[in-house]
Design a protein around this motif. Structure first.
Motif, mmCIF file in Angstrom:
data_model
loop_
_atom_site.group_PDB
_atom_site.id
_atom_site.type_symbol
_atom_site.label_atom_id
_atom_site.label_comp_id
_atom_site.label_asym_id
_atom_site.label_seq_id
_atom_site.Cartn_x
_atom_site.Cartn_y
_atom_site.Cartn_z
ATOM 1 N N LYS A 14 0.889 -0.825 -0.134
ATOM 2 C CA LYS A 14 -0.882 0.089 -0.449
ATOM 3 C C LYS A 14 1.246 1.326 0.071
ATOM 4 O O LYS A 14 0.386 2.036 -0.874
ATOM 5 C CB LYS A 14 -0.520 -0.009 1.104
ATOM 6 N N SER A 15 1.773 1.415 0.594
ATOM 7 C CA SER A 15 2.342 2.661 1.152
ATOM 8 C C SER A 15 3.298 2.749 -0.764
ATOM 9 O O SER A 15 3.418 3.340 -0.370
ATOM 10 C CB SER A 15 3.531 2.621 2.725
ATOM 11 N N SER A 16 4.216 1.811 -0.429
ATOM 12 C CA SER A 16 4.972 1.619 -1.739
ATOM 13 C C SER A 16 4.185 1.975 -2.788
ATOM 14 O O SER A 16 4.236 3.585 -3.532
ATOM 15 C CB SER A 16 5.501 0.708 -2.419
ATOM 16 N N PRO A 26 3.934 8.194 2.496
ATOM 17 C CA PRO A 26 3.723 8.286 4.021
ATOM 18 C C PRO A 26 4.174 8.069 5.069
ATOM 19 O O PRO A 26 3.083 7.508 5.845
ATOM 20 C CB PRO A 26 2.573 7.441 3.011
ATOM 21 N N ASP A 27 4.849 6.816 4.989
ATOM 22 C CA ASP A 27 5.831 6.072 6.166
ATOM 23 C C ASP A 27 6.408 7.728 6.916
ATOM 24 O O ASP A 27 7.659 7.845 6.298
ATOM 25 C CB ASP A 27 6.345 5.298 6.064
ATOM 26 N N ARG A 28 5.711 7.778 8.030
ATOM 27 C CA ARG A 28 6.456 9.627 8.306
ATOM 28 C C ARG A 28 7.501 8.874 9.497
ATOM 29 O O ARG A 28 8.154 8.992 9.751
ATOM 30 C CB ARG A 28 5.629 10.399 9.038
ATOM 31 N N LEU A 37 7.285 -1.018 7.476
ATOM 32 C CA LEU A 37 5.631 -1.284 8.017
ATOM 33 C C LEU A 37 5.222 -0.028 8.055
ATOM 34 O O LEU A 37 5.767 1.017 9.210
ATOM 35 C CB LEU A 37 6.366 -2.178 9.198
ATOM 36 N N THR A 38 3.854 -0.064 8.094
ATOM 37 C CA THR A 38 3.139 1.329 8.058
ATOM 38 C C THR A 38 2.699 1.291 10.246
ATOM 39 O O THR A 38 1.983 0.318 10.142
ATOM 40 C CB THR A 38 1.917 1.347 7.486
ATOM 41 N N ILE A 39 2.866 1.513 10.263
ATOM 42 C CA ILE A 39 2.123 1.820 11.979
ATOM 43 C C ILE A 39 1.147 2.576 11.873
ATOM 44 O O ILE A 39 -0.591 2.609 12.752
ATOM 45 C CB ILE A 39 3.590 2.229 13.526
ATOM 46 N N VAL A 57 -4.771 9.060 2.104
ATOM 47 C CA VAL A 57 -5.044 8.492 3.503
ATOM 48 C C VAL A 57 -4.206 7.877 3.372
ATOM 49 O O VAL A 57 -5.305 6.180 2.660
ATOM 50 C CB VAL A 57 -6.028 8.466 4.558
ATOM 51 N N ASP A 58 -2.996 6.614 4.079
ATOM 52 C CA ASP A 58 -2.559 5.810 3.750
ATOM 53 C C ASP A 58 -1.865 4.454 5.442
ATOM 54 O O ASP A 58 -2.086 5.165 6.162
ATOM 55 C CB ASP A 58 -1.386 5.650 3.387
ATOM 56 N N VAL A 59 -2.789 3.683 4.860
ATOM 57 C CA VAL A 59 -3.632 2.897 6.915
ATOM 58 C C VAL A 59 -2.983 1.782 6.431
ATOM 59 O O VAL A 59 -2.215 0.957 5.901
ATOM 60 C CB VAL A 59 -4.906 2.624 7.007
ATOM 61 N N PRO A 60 -2.405 1.356 7.825
ATOM 62 C CA PRO A 60 -1.400 0.235 8.476
ATOM 63 C C PRO A 60 -2.188 -1.020 7.752
ATOM 64 O O PRO A 60 -3.290 -1.020 8.527
ATOM 65 C CB PRO A 60 -1.175 0.272 9.650
HETATM 66 MG MG MG Z 1 1.685 0.750 4.576
#
Ligand code: MG
Ligand code: GTP
Length: 602
Positions: A14-16, A26-28, A37-39, A57-60
């Motif tokens: 997703k984030s990629s 989006p991984d800040r 890993l998105t938290i 809005v990128d979600v984990p």
């Molecule tokens: Mg992610």
């Protein structure tokens, strides 16, 4: 601008994809970058080929952070569901899809990504599986795009797909009732408190006055920013950052899950009646402690099921948030770590007992509100119904026109409620007249408390009632003569008489004519003693003092009574003659001694 949330299993890309589409990672947080890993939620913006601006809005995906996922999708109406071709459909692919459905999201794009990791046959199988999983879901008709974020394959299709979906999805609703669920709050250097979120329900502009719940603090919108530029007005659907100014709006007072709404437009509530939507074969227990997700917030909540069929429930939240009918909640079991189902708010501020609530909840909105509340304050209709001012006015018009409601003062009332109240009032008032024919009627406040309604409502209800009259705080039967004592002329005379009780002025000098005096004598407010008019209270007082003197001394003279009353013979003689008539005094030569009635009530 429109806002799209990602969804999908952990590590599926997703984030990629968001990075590849927007150029923004989006991984800040360092920890996110380190662990891949998105938290927590991430945000990024881009412009699609059509020129449409879109915020992501990128979600984990990890199940442990589902709370953050829910915070991200609470206010969006379009999603991008991401499934990795090498892993296929996984538990959070399923759970995220269900959550999206429970939240009422109806539009989205499906990305089958990491296509570079599989051969064509596997890719084809993954596609078939995807179709199967989606067919009966809200994304059954959603475009599916094959892509990968490494080679960039299919990214143009993703952009075009987003354009198509955003063009087909209805514009975000604008009811002129903006609400922003805060997903981040921070202190910006020199700017005070900033909150971010996806604006829904209406526009917000700079200088708008807002409430920031649950603590209902007042604030002013000092500045609005989106995708790094300033706005004067933000339209619904936009991802915005609001700079808030106001007393008590320090950073620590605002958190994720708070709602920012235009002041006075929303019902801040911690109890809602809902329609329940269990997921799959799940059922809601009759009494359950759950985690309730409302907007961007997670709240410990208690659910009580209201009917045998399990269609309706009452949810108590830990704090007050701005909710309205139509809002959707997600309910998870904290023990099982599972989404039990969703709920649609039917009544954002139920006023009746839980066990009586179910029948009215089954009604359509307008009738539900009246059935559930009986009395609806006109200015509460908007917040209660989730409507803007214009729509609320139209609804109240329609209710009155159709006969579903009657306008009573500032309220809308169900006709049967009004009729029942009037009948009960008439019964009480007539019984009172029969019991106490000399009294002007029943005290309005007393009647209101007997009928368990507040006095303002009762007064309004009786105002246009032809059978009863409300006058000087009393309710009386309309067929009974109105009290003369209520008139301004009467009041003026009584005031003048009471001011000099034992040497009263001539009524004419106080502007009263003979007819008024006669009426007041009939009503008992004044007495006419041998042509001199006294207030009844003066005679009462004289009676009291003469009795007391007789008790002390056994006998009094006219001169004694004159001194007792601070008056002159002219007034004292008629008073004493009256007391003789009443049997309080008796003449003996020049003296007065106690009469047969002297000790009575004395
Ligand atoms: Mg992610
Ligand atoms: N080969 C290949 N690797 C990819 C692709 N997309 C992402 N990856 C890798 O897959 C891993 C996870 O990607 P992310 O984008 O962080 O996945 P995610 O869905 O955001 O994960 P969470 O946010 O933790 O749920 C990373 O190591 C990426 O480099 C792709 O299209 N092809």
């Amino acid at each position: 601008m429109r806002t799209v949330a990602t969804a999908g299993h952990v590590d599926h890309g997703k984030s990629s994809l968001v990075l590849a589409l927007t150029g923004t990672d989006p991984d800040r947080f360092p920890e996110e970058k380190q662990r891949g890993l998105t938290i927590d939620l991430g945000f990024a913006f881009t412009k699609l080929p059509s020129g449409q601006e879109v915020g992501f809005v990128d979600v984990p995906g990890h199940v442990r952070f589902i709370k953050n996922m829910l915070a991200g999708v609470g206010a969006v109406d379009v999603v991008m569901l991401v499934v990795a071709a090498n892993e296929g459909w996984m538990p959070q692919s399923e759970e995220h899809l269900r959550i999206i459905e429970l939240l009422g999201v109806r539009h989205g794009l499906v990305c089958l990504t990491k296509a570079d990791l599989v051969d064509e046959d596997t890719l084809e199988l993954a596609r078939l599986e995807l179709d199967e999983r989606l067919v009966a879901s809200v994304l059954g008709d959603a475009p599916v795009v094959v892509c990968d974020a490494v080679s960039g394959r299919g990214l143009d299709d993703v952009r075009a797909g987003l354009d198509t979906v955003l063009a087909t999805a209805p514009e975000p609703v604008d009811r002129d009732r903006p609400r922003l669920w805060v997903d981040r709050a921070f202190a910006a250097k020199g700017a005070g408190t900033v909150v971010t979120g996806t604006l829904a329900g209406g526009s917000l502009r700079v200088d708008d006055e807002v409430e920031v719940g649950p603590r209902a603090r007042w604030a002013r919108v000092r500045a609005i920013e989106t995708a790094h530029h300033q706005l004067d007005v933000a339209a619904p659907g936009t991802r915005v950052a609001l700079n808030l100014a106001g007393p008590g709006i320090e950073r620590s007072a605002v958190r994720r899950g708070d709602g920012v709404v235009r002041a006075g437009q929303w019902q801040l509530t911690d109890v809602v009646d809902v329609g329940l939507e269990p997921l799959g074969n799940n059922t809601f227990r009759a009494h359950a402690s759950l985690q309730c997700y409302a907007g961007s917030g997670e709240h410990p909540a208690v659910l009580r099921v209201l009917d045998a069929a399990g269609r309706f429930g009452r949810v108590r939240l830990d704090e007050r948030v701005p909710l309205a009918p139509g809002d959707r909640l997600v309910l998870r079991d904290p023990g099982e770590r599972d989404t039990v189902g969703g709920a649609e708010v039917l009544d954002a501020a139920p006023s009746g007992r839980a066990r009586d609530a179910a029948p009215s909840l089954a009604l359509p909105l307008e009738r539900r509100l009246l059935a559930g509340h009986r009395w609806l304050a006109g200015d509460a209709l908007g917040p209660r119904a989730g409507l803007g001012a214009a729509q609320a006015a139209a609804l109240s018009e329609a209710l009155v026109r159709s006969g579903a409601a009657v306008r009573v003062g500032a309220w809308l009332v169900a006709p049967d409620t009004l009729a029942a109240l009037r009948t009960a009032s008439a019964d009480q008032v007539r019984a009172h007249h029969a019991r106490a024919p000399l009294e002007p009627g029943v005290d309005l406040a007393t009647l209101a408390s007997e009928l368990r309604v507040d006095a303002d409502r009762l007064r309004a209800a009786l105002e246009e009632d032809s059978e009863l009259v409300v006058e000087r705080g009393y309710v009386r039967d309309a067929t009974r003569r109105s009290s003369v004592g209520a008139s301004a002329e009467a009041r003026a005379l009584l005031d003048a008489l009471e001011k000099a009780p034992f040497s009263p002025p001539e009524p004419a000098s106080a502007g009263a004519d003979a007819a008024l005096v006669r009426s007041l004598v009939r009503e008992g407010a004044v007495v006419d003693l041998d042509g001199i008019v006294f207030a009844s209270s003066a005679l009462d007082e004289a009676r009291r003092r003469v009795r007391a003197a007789l008790r002390d001394r056994g006998t009094v003279t006219v001169a004694d009574v004159r001194d007792l009353l601070g008056s002159t013979r002219k007034y004292v003689l008629p008073i004493l003659k009256q007391l003789d008539r009443e049997g309080i005094t008796r003449r003996r030569g020049d003296d007065r001694i106690p009469g047969p009635a002297a000790q009575r009530d004395g």
